[in-house]
Design an enzyme around this catalytic site. Structure first.
Site, PDB file in Angstrom:
ATOM      1  N   LYS A  79     -10.047  -0.237  -5.258  1.00  0.00           N
ATOM      2  CA  LYS A  79     -10.452  -1.152  -6.281  1.00  0.00           C
ATOM      3  C   LYS A  79     -11.971  -1.302  -6.337  1.00  0.00           C
ATOM      4  CE  LYS A  79      -6.014  -2.102  -7.671  1.00  0.00           C
ATOM      5  NZ  LYS A  79      -5.139  -2.677  -8.444  1.00  0.00           N
ATOM      6  N   LYS A 114      -0.006   1.057 -12.937  1.00  0.00           N
ATOM      7  CA  LYS A 114      -0.233   0.452 -14.095  1.00  0.00           C
ATOM      8  C   LYS A 114      -1.472   0.902 -14.862  1.00  0.00           C
ATOM      9  CE  LYS A 114       1.783  -3.877 -12.923  1.00  0.00           C
ATOM     10  NZ  LYS A 114       1.152  -4.686 -11.735  1.00  0.00           N
ATOM     11  N   LYS A 157      -0.111   7.763  -6.779  1.00  0.00           N
ATOM     12  CA  LYS A 157       0.891   7.013  -7.064  1.00  0.00           C
ATOM     13  C   LYS A 157       0.883   6.715  -8.528  1.00  0.00           C
ATOM     14  CE  LYS A 157       0.010   2.410  -6.788  1.00  0.00           C
ATOM     15  NZ  LYS A 157       0.538   0.896  -6.601  1.00  0.00           N
TER      16      LYS A 157
HETATM   17  P1  ATP Z   1      -2.245  -1.752 -10.285  1.00  0.00           P
HETATM   18  O1  ATP Z   1      -2.357  -0.490 -10.950  1.00  0.00           O
HETATM   19  O2  ATP Z   1      -2.750  -2.678 -11.514  1.00  0.00           O
HETATM   20  O3  ATP Z   1      -2.790  -1.641  -9.030  1.00  0.00           O
HETATM   21  P2  ATP Z   1       0.522  -1.235  -9.564  1.00  0.00           P
HETATM   22  O4  ATP Z   1       1.184  -0.526 -10.630  1.00  0.00           O
HETATM   23  O5  ATP Z   1       0.193  -0.659  -8.247  1.00  0.00           O
HETATM   24  O6  ATP Z   1      -0.543  -2.047 -10.284  1.00  0.00           O
HETATM   25  P3  ATP Z   1       1.470  -3.821  -8.478  1.00  0.00           P
HETATM   26  O7  ATP Z   1       1.488  -5.086  -9.412  1.00  0.00           O
HETATM   27  O8  ATP Z   1       0.227  -3.770  -7.454  1.00  0.00           O
HETATM   28  O9  ATP Z   1       1.631  -2.728  -9.492  1.00  0.00           O
HETATM   29  O10 ATP Z   1       2.752  -3.833  -7.726  1.00  0.00           O
HETATM   30  C1  ATP Z   1       3.883  -4.534  -7.858  1.00  0.00           C
HETATM   31  C2  ATP Z   1       4.925  -4.120  -6.763  1.00  0.00           C
HETATM   32  O11 ATP Z   1       5.356  -2.555  -7.160  1.00  0.00           O
HETATM   33  C3  ATP Z   1       4.459  -3.716  -5.628  1.00  0.00           C
HETATM   34  O12 ATP Z   1       5.504  -3.997  -4.681  1.00  0.00           O
HETATM   35  C4  ATP Z   1       4.182  -2.239  -5.407  1.00  0.00           C
HETATM   36  O13 ATP Z   1       4.321  -1.783  -4.142  1.00  0.00           O
HETATM   37  C5  ATP Z   1       5.154  -1.486  -6.243  1.00  0.00           C
HETATM   38  N1  ATP Z   1       4.815  -0.308  -6.772  1.00  0.00           N
HETATM   39  C6  ATP Z   1       3.595  -0.133  -7.441  1.00  0.00           C
HETATM   40  N2  ATP Z   1       3.520   1.250  -7.952  1.00  0.00           N
HETATM   41  C7  ATP Z   1       4.494   1.591  -7.323  1.00  0.00           C
HETATM   42  C8  ATP Z   1       4.985   3.095  -7.174  1.00  0.00           C
HETATM   43  N3  ATP Z   1       4.127   4.145  -7.878  1.00  0.00           N
HETATM   44  N4  ATP Z   1       6.049   3.620  -6.393  1.00  0.00           N
HETATM   45  C9  ATP Z   1       7.033   2.462  -5.725  1.00  0.00           C
HETATM   46  N5  ATP Z   1       6.346   1.091  -5.790  1.00  0.00           N
HETATM   47  C10 ATP Z   1       5.405   0.907  -6.537  1.00  0.00           C
END
Ligand code: ATP
Ligand code: LTN
Length: 330
Positions: free
Chosen positions: A115, A200, A197
């Site tokens: 980040k 969002k 991964k």
């Molecule tokens: P950002 O892009 O803002 O970092 P993010 O998509 O990684 O967001 P978070 O809000 O950080 O989402 O995560 C919410 C939940 O979803 C957490 O438990 C995280 O481990 C899970 N998660 C996020 N992305 C994935 C993914 N690609 N596969 C499986 N689990 C995920």
């Protein structure tokens, strides 16, 4: 402390909108756990402040997230659904725990490094101490299990270390939590870069399926999904794109990998992809409808979060009374 049901805590940041990765990696598991555990699922709004937010948009995103939790099927009677900022003890405990967390530990966090790299103009202290607030979230509710995606493993380890360190210094205070990962789908990858991964906030949104994406957008993203030239639906590391699609298929259809391989043995990637689009929209179309319903009913949302905050505060208060006493605060 005698406990009846084991406690679950998890949360997601209210930025952007829920992705298929969030759903499969986390929320699908949250829903399953609601039957047998005392579950706290938070919208961790304070964590989102580590990145600049426009206040009007952010308020809307917060409510939208609660509507998305509900649309995903989380039952507010069975689960405590609440905003992190409504329970002040999160920040109080975070301060205390920060005095038990070493700079070296925080410097090793890969999410911080990622980040910080992405937001070079705003590497703030909150971004750095983010995992301490996360530890406070979890320990405040004496959580036994934390259902998250695989990317949160390192944060969970840190939380456990801090809990153990505190317990060793002051006597048994916190339950030391365990990570809970789904059998498959703990790391859904980007459809465009299958070694990264699905996230969002990814710049390349073609790789990200949002739960609120309309059907035609989902079909388009699936069509564009990166595969390979082998033209074989086979589960192996040499075909990361296909592997990721198979995981998505399996989590939504309930099929095993060999069933998927057998079914698509002599069918091309085109059919495979369109079947997956069908599976996804089978999930997202009802999700979108429910979401629209909740967004039209702000009073229902308010009832949920007010009630959630009340229930969460009760639990948080018990822990904080103990922690303050342990630390010798008058
Ligand atoms: P950002 O892009 O803002 O970092 P993010 O998509 O990684 O967001 P978070 O809000 O950080 O989402 O995560 C919410 C939940 O979803 C957490 O438990 C995280 O481990 C899970 N998660 C996020 N992305 C994935 C993914 N690609 N596969 C499986 N689990 C995920
Ligand atoms: N850091 C998590 C969100 C989060 C969380 C938590 C998850 C904040 N506090 C407590 C589980 C338990 C993420 O998914 N990025």
């Amino acid at each position: 402390m005698e406990k009846q049901l084991k406690v679950i805590f998890s949360g997601a940041q209210p930025t952007g909108s829920l992705t298929l990765g969030n759903y499969i990696g986390a929320i699908q598991n949250w829903k399953e756990l609601e039957r047998d555990y005392e579950c706290y699922y938070s919208i961790v709004d304070l964590h989102s402040l580590t990145v600049k937010q426009d206040p009007d948009d952010f308020k809307q995103a917060n409510l939208s997230f609660l509507a998305q939790y509900l649309a995903a099927g989380l039952d507010p009677k069975k689960n405590v659904l609440f905003f992190q900022s409504h329970v002040r003890e999160h920040t109080e405990l975070a301060w205390m725990l920060s005095c038990f967390t070493y700079m070296g530990e925080l410097s090793r966090m890969t999410q911080f490094k990622d980040k910080a790299d992405k937001h070079k103009d705003n590497i703030n202290a909150g971004l750095y101490t983010y995992p301490v607030l996360m530890a406070a979230d979890i320990l405040l509710y004496q959580a036994d299990l934390v259902p998250v995606g695989d990317d949160q493993r390192q944060h969970l380890e840190l939380c456990r270390d801090v809990a153990l360190r505190f317990n060793n210094a002051y006597g048994e205070t916190f339950t030391v939590p365990h990570i809970y990962l789904g059998k498959i789908g703990a790391r859904i990858m980007s459809l465009q870069e299958p070694l990264k991964k699905m996230s969002k906030s990814d710049e390349n949104q073609n790789g990200v399926i949002h739960m609120l994406d309309p059907k035609d957008v989902i079909v388009k993203k699936l069509k564009k999904a990166v595969t390979d030239s082998m033209n074989a639906v086979k589960y192996n590391d040499a075909q990361p794109g296909v592997q990721n699609l198979m995981i998505i298929h399996a989590t939504l259809s309930g099929w095993t990998m060999s069933e998927i391989e057998a079914h698509y043995q002599d069918k091309g990637y085109g059919t495979f992809k369109m079947d997956i689009a069908e599976l996804i929209t089978g999930l997202t179309e009802p999700f979108r409808e429910k979401y629209a319903h909740y967004m039209k009913n702000p009073d229902v949302l308010k009832d949920v979060y007010v009630n959630g905050a009340e229930r969460a505060s009760k639990k948080a208060d018990v822990t904080m009374t103990l922690v303050r006493d342990r630390l010798g605060l008058v």
